[in-house]
Design a protein around this motif. Structure first.
Motif, PDB file in Angstrom:
ATOM      1  N   VAL A   1      -6.386  29.825  24.118  1.00  0.00           N
ATOM      2  CA  VAL A   1      -6.706  31.143  24.233  1.00  0.00           C
ATOM      3  C   VAL A   1      -8.136  31.438  24.811  1.00  0.00           C
ATOM      4  CG1 VAL A   1      -7.183  32.948  22.559  1.00  0.00           C
ATOM      5  CG2 VAL A   1      -5.349  31.395  21.966  1.00  0.00           C
ATOM      6  N   GLY A   2      -9.267  30.780  24.440  1.00  0.00           N
ATOM      7  CA  GLY A   2     -10.680  31.098  24.983  1.00  0.00           C
ATOM      8  C   GLY A   2     -10.422  31.070  26.714  1.00  0.00           C
ATOM      9  N   TYR A   3      -9.763  30.126  27.185  1.00  0.00           N
ATOM     10  CA  TYR A   3     -10.068  30.058  28.693  1.00  0.00           C
ATOM     11  C   TYR A   3      -8.888  30.250  29.681  1.00  0.00           C
ATOM     12  CZ  TYR A   3     -14.734  28.070  27.992  1.00  0.00           C
ATOM     13  OH  TYR A   3     -16.017  28.053  27.682  1.00  0.00           O
ATOM     14  N   ARG A   4      -7.669  29.609  29.064  1.00  0.00           N
ATOM     15  CA  ARG A   4      -6.500  29.692  29.787  1.00  0.00           C
ATOM     16  C   ARG A   4      -5.631  31.023  29.564  1.00  0.00           C
ATOM     17  NH1 ARG A   4      -7.560  24.354  28.400  1.00  0.00           N
ATOM     18  NH2 ARG A   4      -6.569  24.304  26.642  1.00  0.00           N
ATOM     19  N   PHE A   5      -5.737  31.816  28.663  1.00  0.00           N
ATOM     20  CA  PHE A   5      -4.796  32.758  28.187  1.00  0.00           C
ATOM     21  C   PHE A   5      -4.439  33.624  29.479  1.00  0.00           C
ATOM     22  CE2 PHE A   5      -3.756  37.040  26.728  1.00  0.00           C
ATOM     23  CZ  PHE A   5      -2.683  36.733  25.658  1.00  0.00           C
ATOM     24  N   SER A   6      -5.472  34.154  30.216  1.00  0.00           N
ATOM     25  CA  SER A   6      -5.007  34.945  31.320  1.00  0.00           C
ATOM     26  C   SER A   6      -4.951  34.316  32.642  1.00  0.00           C
ATOM     27  CB  SER A   6      -6.067  36.269  31.423  1.00  0.00           C
ATOM     28  OG  SER A   6      -7.162  35.585  31.772  1.00  0.00           O
ATOM     29  N   ASN A   7      -5.009  33.100  32.745  1.00  0.00           N
ATOM     30  CA  ASN A   7      -4.854  32.092  33.858  1.00  0.00           C
ATOM     31  C   ASN A   7      -3.276  32.250  34.315  1.00  0.00           C
ATOM     32  OD1 ASN A   7      -4.818  30.379  36.061  1.00  0.00           O
ATOM     33  ND2 ASN A   7      -5.808  28.537  34.896  1.00  0.00           N
ATOM     34  N   ARG A   8      -3.079  32.866  35.497  1.00  0.00           N
ATOM     35  CA  ARG A   8      -1.628  32.851  35.835  1.00  0.00           C
ATOM     36  C   ARG A   8      -0.939  31.493  36.412  1.00  0.00           C
ATOM     37  NH1 ARG A   8       0.549  37.868  36.456  1.00  0.00           N
ATOM     38  NH2 ARG A   8      -0.921  39.724  35.785  1.00  0.00           N
ATOM     39  N   GLY A   9      -2.011  30.729  36.831  1.00  0.00           N
ATOM     40  CA  GLY A   9      -1.689  29.352  37.488  1.00  0.00           C
ATOM     41  C   GLY A   9      -1.612  28.269  36.170  1.00  0.00           C
ATOM     42  N   TRP A  10      -1.798  28.767  34.965  1.00  0.00           N
ATOM     43  CA  TRP A  10      -1.407  27.760  33.867  1.00  0.00           C
ATOM     44  C   TRP A  10       0.071  27.678  33.361  1.00  0.00           C
ATOM     45  CZ3 TRP A  10      -2.160  29.550  28.285  1.00  0.00           C
ATOM     46  CH2 TRP A  10      -1.843  28.565  27.440  1.00  0.00           C
ATOM     47  N   SER A  11       0.374  26.381  33.293  1.00  0.00           N
ATOM     48  CA  SER A  11       1.639  26.046  32.821  1.00  0.00           C
ATOM     49  C   SER A  11       2.397  26.906  31.554  1.00  0.00           C
ATOM     50  CB  SER A  11       2.121  24.822  32.715  1.00  0.00           C
ATOM     51  OG  SER A  11       1.288  24.234  31.584  1.00  0.00           O
ATOM     52  N   GLY A  12       1.264  27.186  30.699  1.00  0.00           N
ATOM     53  CA  GLY A  12       1.618  27.815  29.558  1.00  0.00           C
ATOM     54  C   GLY A  12       1.672  29.509  29.626  1.00  0.00           C
ATOM     55  N   TYR A  13       1.279  29.964  30.751  1.00  0.00           N
ATOM     56  CA  TYR A  13       1.339  31.440  31.011  1.00  0.00           C
ATOM     57  C   TYR A  13       2.763  31.803  31.341  1.00  0.00           C
ATOM     58  CZ  TYR A  13       0.003  35.740  32.971  1.00  0.00           C
ATOM     59  OH  TYR A  13       0.179  37.230  33.379  1.00  0.00           O
ATOM     60  N   PRO A  14       2.950  33.137  30.506  1.00  0.00           N
ATOM     61  CA  PRO A  14       2.142  34.058  29.832  1.00  0.00           C
ATOM     62  C   PRO A  14       2.131  33.351  28.165  1.00  0.00           C
ATOM     63  CG  PRO A  14       4.298  35.330  30.099  1.00  0.00           C
ATOM     64  CD  PRO A  14       4.183  33.972  30.974  1.00  0.00           C
ATOM     65  N   LEU A  15       1.041  33.456  27.602  1.00  0.00           N
ATOM     66  CA  LEU A  15       1.346  32.985  26.016  1.00  0.00           C
ATOM     67  C   LEU A  15       1.517  33.994  25.230  1.00  0.00           C
ATOM     68  CD1 LEU A  15       0.747  30.411  24.326  1.00  0.00           C
ATOM     69  CD2 LEU A  15      -1.494  31.165  24.187  1.00  0.00           C
ATOM     70  N   TYR A  16       2.507  33.788  24.293  1.00  0.00           N
ATOM     71  CA  TYR A  16       2.954  34.757  23.357  1.00  0.00           C
ATOM     72  C   TYR A  16       2.599  34.120  21.986  1.00  0.00           C
ATOM     73  CZ  TYR A  16       5.697  36.890  26.993  1.00  0.00           C
ATOM     74  OH  TYR A  16       5.814  37.364  28.266  1.00  0.00           O
ATOM     75  N   ALA A  17       2.441  35.128  21.018  1.00  0.00           N
ATOM     76  CA  ALA A  17       2.086  34.699  19.649  1.00  0.00           C
ATOM     77  C   ALA A  17       2.913  33.642  18.958  1.00  0.00           C
ATOM     78  CB  ALA A  17       1.867  35.861  18.776  1.00  0.00           C
ATOM     79  N   ASN A  18       4.274  33.713  19.201  1.00  0.00           N
ATOM     80  CA  ASN A  18       5.085  32.852  18.451  1.00  0.00           C
ATOM     81  C   ASN A  18       5.095  31.575  18.982  1.00  0.00           C
ATOM     82  OD1 ASN A  18       6.400  33.727  21.023  1.00  0.00           O
ATOM     83  ND2 ASN A  18       8.305  33.819  20.260  1.00  0.00           N
ATOM     84  N   THR A  19       5.009  31.474  20.335  1.00  0.00           N
ATOM     85  CA  THR A  19       4.885  30.185  20.934  1.00  0.00           C
ATOM     86  C   THR A  19       3.358  29.308  20.557  1.00  0.00           C
ATOM     87  OG1 THR A  19       5.714  30.879  22.891  1.00  0.00           O
ATOM     88  CG2 THR A  19       4.480  28.884  23.459  1.00  0.00           C
ATOM     89  N   TYR A  20       2.521  30.089  20.492  1.00  0.00           N
ATOM     90  CA  TYR A  20       1.086  29.409  20.100  1.00  0.00           C
ATOM     91  C   TYR A  20       1.055  29.262  18.494  1.00  0.00           C
ATOM     92  CZ  TYR A  20      -3.934  28.957  19.582  1.00  0.00           C
ATOM     93  OH  TYR A  20      -5.311  28.504  19.563  1.00  0.00           O
ATOM     94  N   ALA A  21       1.681  29.921  17.696  1.00  0.00           N
ATOM     95  CA  ALA A  21       2.045  29.474  16.430  1.00  0.00           C
ATOM     96  C   ALA A  21       3.007  28.468  16.265  1.00  0.00           C
ATOM     97  CB  ALA A  21       2.778  30.808  15.504  1.00  0.00           C
TER      98      ALA A  21
ATOM     99  N   GLY B   1     -11.646  40.921  25.560  1.00  0.00           N
ATOM    100  CA  GLY B   1     -11.880  42.176  26.042  1.00  0.00           C
ATOM    101  C   GLY B   1     -12.904  41.968  27.326  1.00  0.00           C
ATOM    102  N   GLU B   2     -13.521  40.954  27.240  1.00  0.00           N
ATOM    103  CA  GLU B   2     -14.543  40.359  28.145  1.00  0.00           C
ATOM    104  C   GLU B   2     -13.927  39.604  29.093  1.00  0.00           C
ATOM    105  OE1 GLU B   2     -17.945  40.974  30.735  1.00  0.00           O
ATOM    106  OE2 GLU B   2     -17.188  42.336  29.563  1.00  0.00           O
ATOM    107  N   HIS B   3     -13.781  38.495  28.457  1.00  0.00           N
ATOM    108  CA  HIS B   3     -12.942  37.463  29.545  1.00  0.00           C
ATOM    109  C   HIS B   3     -11.995  37.392  29.773  1.00  0.00           C
ATOM    110  CE1 HIS B   3     -16.810  35.740  28.370  1.00  0.00           C
ATOM    111  NE2 HIS B   3     -16.745  34.964  27.484  1.00  0.00           N
ATOM    112  N   HIS B   4     -11.124  37.968  28.681  1.00  0.00           N
ATOM    113  CA  HIS B   4      -9.695  38.471  29.050  1.00  0.00           C
ATOM    114  C   HIS B   4      -9.606  40.050  28.901  1.00  0.00           C
ATOM    115  CE1 HIS B   4      -8.828  34.027  29.098  1.00  0.00           C
ATOM    116  NE2 HIS B   4      -9.038  34.072  27.703  1.00  0.00           N
ATOM    117  N   ARG B   5      -9.465  40.749  29.812  1.00  0.00           N
ATOM    118  CA  ARG B   5      -9.230  42.227  29.505  1.00  0.00           C
ATOM    119  C   ARG B   5      -7.979  42.478  28.679  1.00  0.00           C
ATOM    120  NH1 ARG B   5     -13.362  45.067  32.590  1.00  0.00           N
ATOM    121  NH2 ARG B   5     -14.808  43.280  32.773  1.00  0.00           N
TER     122      ARG B   5
END
Length: 460
Positions: free
Chosen positions: A231-251, A272-276
């Protein structure tokens, strides 16, 4: 599998230095010295920017979630608190309302986000005591769990926090520290068992404080590195294999993690700052509590998690050199290049000079100059890669006009200027500058002063 979860977030803003370095006039007052060292206009500008994109919307988000029952742990550096008090009283009121919720625990953070503990451990303990008192006055809650600076932890730091009276501390669950252990258990470092020969204590017992009366050594909650950084670093990284991350997947990921408990730790500015907002981070957080509950994962505050699991706490050997949640988890993130090492030496010299002056205001000023941010912001020097990119992202844009070498030179000059500006406040120099005290001659008769002076000399 994990059924107990703690969510922690920390709010901090640095007190940025004024670059290029501003010359400090000889004999400047402490107020003028401070004005020359710190760029408060820049600090206010960045503060208001982050407040707009992160502090207000994320603060309201967490307040809404807390009112709905989410149990949350949150920490504030006094560096941030002082800026909020000066520039945005409404924002401070919002955070007061958040902390006032029954489901929210206030975590004690090293007040200036400094590395004072690397220079003067007794002074660090006092700073932590003062921090607890001040946060209690501001928020009406007294922290019993701490996060130190950048989640740093070592054997010596642990013992200092034990001395300071904390019931628990947060640290990063780095593999090089955990070794074969999982970060999903509760730990402690203190060894209070009997010794072959009795240990006779010497010295005075410290004065009792409100935090004393603990039956156990402080417990350690170790942040789950991968789940936190998803969540802290990879959440908005479109090159990450887990993107897009949804709440059910993370749970699902949380619920299927092996262990007794998990600690998630994030910078508050994640939201809001690191991930808009358009990344979906706010929608993700609003949906997360229900998704966790559907999978039998319950949220607790940090101290509640400690209380629930203290019967199954395991010994964790701690390193001599601190671990941190920054970079790859070691102090090389802050002291790994020659520029950082030079600045840290200057931090030590300035702090030592301030101590020699015995002036509380100058000592406080020197502690401000030990902020970890002053090393973080130049981590990029001579380096490349993701860590250097993160460091460069946080470096003020205005500084880059100086060029890389200029940033380093001017930052060093700030410390040189501070060192020289403190010298006139040394007690020995003050004593030598004081006007000589003239002994008044004994009055001999009623003659004029000149005649009496002549007679007094004759008598001597």
């Amino acid at each position: 599998m994990v059924q107990d979860l703690a969510i922690y977030t920390v709010v901090h803003q640095p007190r940025r230095l004024k670059l290029p370095a501003q010359p400090i006039p000889r004999g400047a007052s402490i107020e003028d010295i401070t004005h020359c060292l710190f760029d408060e206009r820049m600090n206010e500008r960045y503060f208001r920017k982050v407040a707009r994109y992160s502090y207000y919307p994320a603060g309201q988000m967490f307040l809404d979630l807390a009112k709905q029952g989410l149990r949350l742990s949150i920490g504030f550096s006094l560096s941030f608190i002082r800026q909020a008090a000066a520039w945005d009283a409404d924002l401070l009121s919002l955070f007061r309302e958040l902390v006032a919720q029954e489901s929210v625990e206030l975590i004690g953070v090293e007040p200036y986000h400094s590395f004072l503990f690397l220079l003067d451990m007794p002074a660090f303990i006092k700073q932590m005591h003062d921090m607890v008192d001040e946060l209690e006055q501001i928020f009406g809650k007294r922290p019993v769990v701490t996060d130190t600076t950048e989640m740093c932890m070592s054997a010596t730091l642990y013992n200092a926090l034990d001395t300071a009276g904390f019931r628990g501390a947060l640290m990063d669950g780095r593999p090089w520290v955990m070794d074969w252990r999982e970060c999903t258990h509760l730990y402690h470092y203190g060894d209070d068992g009997p010794y072959p020969l009795p240990i006779k204590g010497q010295g005075k017992r410290p004065k009792p404080r409100k935090e004393e009366g603990r039956a156990d050594a402080p417990h350690l909650l170790t942040r789950h590195l991968n789940l936190s950084d998803d969540v802290g670093y990879r959440f908005s990284n479109r090159g990450w294999s887990g993107y897009p991350l949804y709440a059910n997947t993370y749970a699902d990921w949380v619920a299927n993690t092996w262990g007794d408990l998990a600690l998630l730790g994030w910078d508050f500015e994640t939201f809001g700052e690191h991930h808009r907002r358009d990344s979906g981070i706010f929608d993700f957080m609003h949906a997360l509590p229900d998704e966790l509950a559907l999978r039998g994962v319950n949220c607790y505050t940090a101290s509640e998690l400690i209380e629930r699991h203290k019967g199954n706490s395991y010994h964790l050997p701690l390193p001599i050199y601190p671990t941190t949640w920054a970079g790859s988890g070691g102090m090389e993130f802050f002291m790994g290049n020659s520029a950082q090492q030079h600045i840290f030496q200057l931090m030590s010299h300035v702090y030592s000079m301030a101590k020699l002056t015995e002036n509380p205001a100058l000592i406080d000023l020197a502690i401000w100059l030990t902020q970890s941010d002053n090393l973080h912001l130049i981590q990029w020097y001579g380096r490349s890669g993701s860590e250097a990119e993160v460091s460069a992202y946080f470096t003020p844009q205005e500084w880059w006009e100086l060029g890389a070498g200029g940033v380093i030179h001017e930052q060093q000059q700030v410390y040189h200027n501070a060192l020289r500006a403190m010298e006139p406040y040394l007690p020995t120099r003050i004593a030598r500058r004081a006007p000589p005290t003239r002994k008044r001659s004994k009055k001999i008769g009623d003659g004029n002063n000149e005649r009496e002076l002549v007679l007094s000399r004759a008598i001597r």
